[in-house]
Scaffold this motif. Structure first.
Motif, short mmCIF file in Angstrom:
data_model
loop_
_atom_site.label_atom_id
_atom_site.label_comp_id
_atom_site.label_asym_id
_atom_site.label_seq_id
_atom_site.Cartn_x
_atom_site.Cartn_y
_atom_site.Cartn_z
N PRO A 36 0.83 -1.21 0.00
CA PRO A 36 0.00 0.00 0.00
C PRO A 36 0.85 1.26 0.00
O PRO A 36 1.93 1.30 0.59
CB PRO A 36 -0.80 -0.12 1.31
N THR A 37 0.38 2.24 -0.70
CA THR A 37 1.10 3.50 -0.80
C THR A 37 1.02 4.26 0.51
O THR A 37 -0.06 4.41 1.09
CB THR A 37 0.52 4.37 -1.92
N ALA A 38 2.18 4.68 1.03
CA ALA A 38 2.21 5.44 2.28
C ALA A 38 1.55 6.81 2.08
O ALA A 38 1.73 7.45 1.04
CB ALA A 38 3.65 5.62 2.75
N GLN A 39 0.77 7.22 3.07
CA GLN A 39 0.08 8.50 3.00
C GLN A 39 0.54 9.40 4.14
O GLN A 39 0.48 9.00 5.31
CB GLN A 39 -1.44 8.31 3.08
#
Length: 240
Positions: A36-39
Motif C-alpha cells: 500500500p502506498t504510504a500517505q
C-alpha cells in the motif's frame, strides 16, 4: 566497476543460483503482493488566520502562594492538612465563586476540622492526605481532597519552597477515582456521555512550576453513572 559493486554483483549471482536450484521448494521466496502506498498527514484549512486570543485555559496555569501556614523544617508531613486547606480556600476559591453556596458551606465545614468534638470532626470535609514527590525535588508534596456539597471532589496539591507553602494544582470535578502513577496524578471523572468517563493525567511542568493536565481522554466505562448536569470546567488560576 569498483570493488564494492563487483562484490554486490557476485552476491546477486550466488542468490540466483540458489533460487534456480531450489525451484519448487515451498520454503522459497514469494511475493507478498502489492504494497500500500504510504500517505502523509493532510493539513486541513492551511490558510486559516492565526487566532487573535488564546482559548480559555484548561486547569491551573500558575502556582499560588498560601500564606499564614508555617512548614516546620520544610516538611509538609508536619503540617495539619486541614489547616492548609482552610487557609487556601479562604485565599484562593479556585473553581468556586466566593458567593457560591457550595463554597460558603465548604468553608464553614472546614471549621469543624479543628473542633475537639468527635461529631464535628466527622463533618470535616478534608479526606485523608497523601504524600508523594510530584515535582522531582526529592521532597514529598501534599495531596488533599475536599468533599464539597455539590457532590464534587476538590483536589489540591501543595509543595514546599523555601519553607513557604505553594499550591501547585487545584481542580474540582465529579470524581470517580484518583490514582498515583510515579509522579503523575490520574483523575477519573464522570462524563456527560452515559457509559463513558474522563481520564486526566496531571503532571509537573518545570517551566510553569505547576501541575498541568498533560493528557485528557474519554474512555468506555461500564459503571459510570448517568450525569444530568454538564461536567464542571476545571479550575483556572489565572488572575489570582
Amino acid at each position: 566497476m569498483n570493488r564494492s559493486r563487483l562484490a554486490l554483483t557476485g552476491a546477486f549471482a550466488a542468490l540466483a543460483a540458489v533460487l534456480a536450484g531450489g525451484c519448487g521448494d515451498p520454503g522459497g521466496l514469494r511475493g507478498a503482493g502489492a504494497t500500500p502506498t504510504a500517505q502523509g498527514p493532510t493539513h486541513l484549512w492551511p490558510d486559516l488566520p492565526p487566532p487573535s486570543a488564546p482559548a480559555e485555559d484548561y486547569g491551573a496555569i500558575e502556582s499560588v502562594r498560601v500564606t499564614g501556614v508555617k512548614v516546620p523544617g520544610g516538611d509538609l508531613r508536619k503540617v495539619d492538612p486541614a489547616d492548609v486547606v482552610r487557609a487556601d480556600f479562604e485565599q484562593n476559591p479556585g473553581t468556586y465563586d466566593p458567593s457560591d453556596a457550595s463554597y460558603r458551606e465548604t468553608v464553614e465545614r472546614l471549621d469543624d476540622c479543628a473542633d475537639d468534638d468527635s461529631g464535628a470532626r466527622e463533618r470535616c470535609p478534608v479526606l485523608k492526605a497523601y504524600y508523594r514527590d510530584l515535582t522531582g525535588d526529592r521532597k514529598d508534596d501534599l495531596i488533599v481532597g475536599v468533599s464539597t456539597p455539590d457532590d464534587n471532589l476538590d483536589i489540591r496539591v501543595y509543595a514546599e519552597e523555601e519553607r513557604r507553602l505553594t499550591q501547585i494544582m487545584e481542580m474540582s470535578d465529579a470524581v470517580l477515582g484518583v490514582e498515583l502513577a510515579g509522579r503523575d496524578l490520574i483523575i477519573r471523572a464522570v462524563s456527560s456521555l452515559p457509559g463513558y468517563e474522563y481520564h486526566t493525567v496531571w503532571s509537573w511542568d518545570s517551566h510553569q512550576k505547576t501541575m498541568l493536565p498533560k493528557r485528557d481522554e474519554i474512555v468506555r466505562s461500564g459503571n459510570a453513572p448517568r450525569r444530568k448536569t454538564p461536567r464542571p470546567a476545571p479550575s483556572t488560576s489565572a488572575g489570582r
